[in-house]
Design a protein around this motif. Structure first.
Motif, short mmCIF file in Angstrom:
data_model
loop_
_atom_site.label_atom_id
_atom_site.label_comp_id
_atom_site.label_asym_id
_atom_site.label_seq_id
_atom_site.Cartn_x
_atom_site.Cartn_y
_atom_site.Cartn_z
N ALA A 98 0.81 -1.22 0.00
CA ALA A 98 0.00 0.00 0.00
C ALA A 98 0.85 1.28 0.00
CB ALA A 98 -0.92 0.03 1.22
N LYS A 99 2.16 1.10 0.10
CA LYS A 99 3.04 2.28 0.15
C LYS A 99 2.92 3.10 -1.12
CE LYS A 99 7.87 3.53 0.94
NZ LYS A 99 9.25 3.02 1.14
N ALA A 100 2.95 4.41 -0.98
CA ALA A 100 2.81 5.31 -2.13
C ALA A 100 3.95 5.11 -3.11
CB ALA A 100 2.76 6.75 -1.64
N GLU A 101 3.63 5.38 -4.36
CA GLU A 101 4.65 5.33 -5.40
C GLU A 101 5.70 6.42 -5.13
OE1 GLU A 101 4.97 3.33 -7.99
OE2 GLU A 101 3.17 2.15 -7.53
N PRO A 102 6.95 6.21 -5.61
CA PRO A 102 7.97 7.25 -5.43
C PRO A 102 7.54 8.55 -6.11
CG PRO A 102 8.94 5.19 -6.20
CD PRO A 102 7.47 5.02 -6.31
N VAL A 103 7.93 9.65 -5.52
CA VAL A 103 7.71 10.95 -6.14
C VAL A 103 8.73 11.12 -7.26
CG1 VAL A 103 7.85 13.45 -5.80
CG2 VAL A 103 6.76 12.01 -4.07
N THR A 104 8.27 11.51 -8.42
CA THR A 104 9.17 11.77 -9.55
C THR A 104 9.38 13.26 -9.71
OG1 THR A 104 8.49 9.77 -10.73
CG2 THR A 104 9.54 11.52 -12.03
N ILE A 105 10.63 13.68 -9.69
CA ILE A 105 11.00 15.08 -9.86
C ILE A 105 11.68 15.25 -11.21
CG2 ILE A 105 12.40 17.01 -9.00
CD1 ILE A 105 9.97 16.30 -7.25
N THR A 106 11.12 16.08 -12.06
CA THR A 106 11.72 16.33 -13.37
C THR A 106 12.69 17.50 -13.29
OG1 THR A 106 9.82 17.71 -13.96
CG2 THR A 106 9.77 15.42 -14.66
N SER B 122 1.61 25.57 -16.38
CA SER B 122 1.80 24.12 -16.45
C SER B 122 2.83 23.80 -17.52
CB SER B 122 0.48 23.41 -16.78
OG SER B 122 0.03 23.78 -18.07
N GLY B 123 3.41 22.62 -17.41
CA GLY B 123 4.34 22.15 -18.42
C GLY B 123 5.81 22.32 -18.09
N ALA B 124 6.12 23.16 -17.11
CA ALA B 124 7.53 23.35 -16.72
C ALA B 124 7.97 22.20 -15.83
CB ALA B 124 7.71 24.68 -16.00
N ALA B 125 9.25 21.92 -15.83
CA ALA B 125 9.79 20.88 -14.95
C ALA B 125 9.74 21.34 -13.50
CB ALA B 125 11.22 20.56 -15.36
N ASP B 126 9.94 20.39 -12.59
CA ASP B 126 9.98 20.74 -11.16
C ASP B 126 11.21 21.59 -10.84
OD1 ASP B 126 7.72 19.03 -10.01
OD2 ASP B 126 8.87 17.54 -11.13
N TRP C 7 21.86 10.09 -6.86
CA TRP C 7 20.68 10.49 -6.09
C TRP C 7 19.62 9.40 -6.13
CZ3 TRP C 7 18.77 14.41 -3.00
CH2 TRP C 7 17.39 14.39 -2.79
N ASN C 8 19.31 8.91 -7.30
CA ASN C 8 18.25 7.92 -7.43
C ASN C 8 18.57 6.63 -6.67
OD1 ASN C 8 16.62 9.58 -8.97
ND2 ASN C 8 17.30 8.74 -10.93
N ALA C 9 19.84 6.26 -6.66
CA ALA C 9 20.23 5.06 -5.92
C ALA C 9 20.05 5.24 -4.42
CB ALA C 9 21.69 4.71 -6.23
N ALA C 10 20.23 6.46 -3.93
CA ALA C 10 20.15 6.73 -2.49
C ALA C 10 18.77 7.16 -2.03
CB ALA C 10 21.19 7.79 -2.10
N HIS C 11 17.86 7.47 -2.97
CA HIS C 11 16.54 8.00 -2.60
C HIS C 11 15.44 7.27 -3.37
CE1 HIS C 11 19.38 11.26 -1.65
NE2 HIS C 11 18.54 11.61 -0.71
N PRO C 12 15.13 6.06 -2.97
CA PRO C 12 14.07 5.32 -3.67
C PRO C 12 12.71 5.99 -3.60
CG PRO C 12 14.70 4.21 -1.63
CD PRO C 12 15.71 5.28 -1.87
N ASP C 13 12.53 6.86 -2.63
CA ASP C 13 11.23 7.54 -2.48
C ASP C 13 11.12 8.80 -3.33
OD1 ASP C 13 13.28 8.62 -0.89
OD2 ASP C 13 11.84 9.58 0.47
N ILE C 14 12.26 9.34 -3.82
CA ILE C 14 12.26 10.53 -4.67
C ILE C 14 13.17 10.24 -5.87
CG2 ILE C 14 12.70 13.01 -4.87
CD1 ILE C 14 12.55 13.18 -1.82
N GLN C 15 12.57 9.99 -7.02
CA GLN C 15 13.33 9.65 -8.21
C GLN C 15 13.39 10.84 -9.17
OE1 GLN C 15 14.80 6.11 -8.96
NE2 GLN C 15 14.92 6.85 -6.85
N VAL C 16 14.58 11.13 -9.66
CA VAL C 16 14.79 12.26 -10.56
C VAL C 16 14.76 11.79 -12.01
CG1 VAL C 16 16.38 14.07 -11.29
CG2 VAL C 16 16.13 13.54 -8.86
#
Length: 437
Positions: A33-41, A94-98, A60-69
């Motif tokens: 039930a855990k939320a999907e990782p947050v994706t940051i563009t 809308s449409g700009a990256a994070d 970063w992605n290897a160390a932060h499974p909960d926040i994927q870039v």
């Protein structure tokens, strides 16, 4: 995604009950039930290795499974492709990256539009002031006095050159000997004449606008640290000696037939970098990654780096900002803080030659001791550390990018013969006035 899975489970339960089955679906575990990782563009621009963020993002992605870039380099053309698209997306909401990259030429424009960007001070980044040179930090403060962007690289300045073409022309090839050929621009002109006389089949330099920007980066600090606009944001294109001196030098090189008449960032320019169409090009630190990416592995060792005529200058350098439209501002701020931190700067320099604006990163042994294998093992850490030591970056007005694009088209026209030399300065000024509105 979480709600979709739960809804699917409910449908399956009803279907099984209707079939009379005695099976009972098991409740989801807490892990399921855990939320999907947050994706940051993250969106950037630039040629070759661009911002050098591939390794930093991988770490970063290897160390932060909960926040994927998700990192994308959109284009190598900032002024006429990336910037208009970014402005359109910001205005649309809308449409700009994070996280978005902004080149120095548009920082005045963005600082004047605080409604589009998140105050990074909300996430504690106002405490990082000591990490940056004053000019780099202050450029990231907007019209409301809020910190909206943090610095990535800084330009510095060198001259990249093709050793194989210099050898063919009978010129020295060692970087110290090459630097002695051109202590100033007059000597650079004479070296160019010798190169052209050798008939190597290549031209001495790529095109007019690269060398124009190099010289302007040197002249601006001598004239109040301003270019097209003064610090009151008034257009000074005709009265600023830095502009006229830079223009005059480019015209001199063009009249001498030393340029390959190439537009930077064009397919023809890319092809000439790879094919040896010219022998020299002004190189702020980020340009090394561009050359390596475009010239390819087959040219490893053909390029080297020497001191630039006339002393150093700063051309280029960028910032990262966080648009207010981001749906995950907290996580995006964490990513921005990481990429503009010491480790992010060091990895970007190792990967793409983007010299850090971060003062702690500049002092790191991985930076000061770095040699660039592609550029004949040039000690780029030492070279660029020296080149940025006393830099005073120029003030860039709100419409710097628009004026820059307009006047450089005139310079290109002059070099191609479409604009007569005797009319070029007047057309240059008129184009700048029109672009400034």
């Amino acid at each position: 995604m979480k709600h979709t899975r739960l809804a699917t489970a409910a449908v399956m339960t009803a279907a099984l009950a209707a079939c009379g089955t005695t099976s009972t679906p098991q409740p989801q575990t807490s892990a399921q039930a855990k939320a999907e990782p947050v994706t940051i563009t993250v969106h950037t621009f630039g040629g070759g290795e661009n911002f050098g963020y591939d390794k930093a993002v991988e770490a970063w992605n290897a160390a932060h499974p909960d926040i994927q870039v998700k990192y994308q380099n959109l284009t190598d053309r900032f002024e006429d492709v990336y910037l208009p698209q970014l402005l359109q997306r910001l205005q649309a909401g809308s449409g700009a990256a994070d996280v978005v990259a902004i080149d120095e030429g548009a920082m005045g424009l963005m600082a004047a539009r605080p409604q589009f960007f998140t105050d990074l001070g909300q996430y504690g980044m106002q405490n990082r002031k000591a990490d940056f040179p004053a000019a780099k930090w202050e450029a990231g403060v907007n019209a409301d006095g809020k910190l909206f962007a943090l610095g990535t690289d800084i330009g510095g300045m060198t001259m990249c050159y093709r050793k194989d073409l210099f050898k063919k022309a009978g010129l020295p090839t060692g970087r110290e000997d090459v630097a002695k050929l051109w202590p100033d621009w007059n000597a650079f002109l004479e070296t160019g004449r010798k190169f052209e006389a050798a008939k190597t089949g290549a031209k001495f330099m790529d095109g007019p606008n690269t060398i124009y920007n190099v010289i302007l980066s040197q002249e601006a600090p001598k004239n109040g640290n301003v270019a097209y606009f003064d610090k009151g944001n008034q257009l000074v294109i005709e009265s600023n000696p830095a502009i006229k001196t830079s223009f005059d030098w480019v015209q001199t090189f063009s009249k001498a037939g030393m340029t390959a008449k190439l537009q930077a960032w064009s397919p023809a320019w890319d092809k000439a970098i790879k094919g040896g169409g010219f022998a020299t090009m002004g190189c702020p630190s980020w340009m090394l990654g561009v050359i390596e990416g475009k010239a390819g592995e087959g040219n490893k060792g053909n390029w080297d780096v020497a001191a630039v005529p006339g002393g150093s200058g700063n051309w280029g350098g960028s910032w990262l900002a966080l648009p207010k439209q981001s749906k995950h501002p907290k996580e995006a701020a964490e990513v921005l803080n990481y990429l503009t931190g010491k480790d992010g700067h060091v990895m970007a320099f190792e990967e793409a030659g983007a010299f850090p604006s971060s003062l702690p990163a500049q002092q790191d042994a991985k930076v000061t001791g770095l040699k660039n294998a592609y550029f004949s093992d040039a000690p780029t850490g030492q070279i660029f550390s020296a080149s940025v030591k006393d830099l005073l970056p120029m003030f860039l007005g709100e419409k710097h990018a628009q004026v820059k694009t307009a006047v450089e088209k005139v310079i290109e026209g002059m070099d191609h013969g479409a604009v007569p030399y005797e009319e070029a300065w007047a057309r240059f000024v008129a184009a700048g006035v029109k672009a400034a509105g």
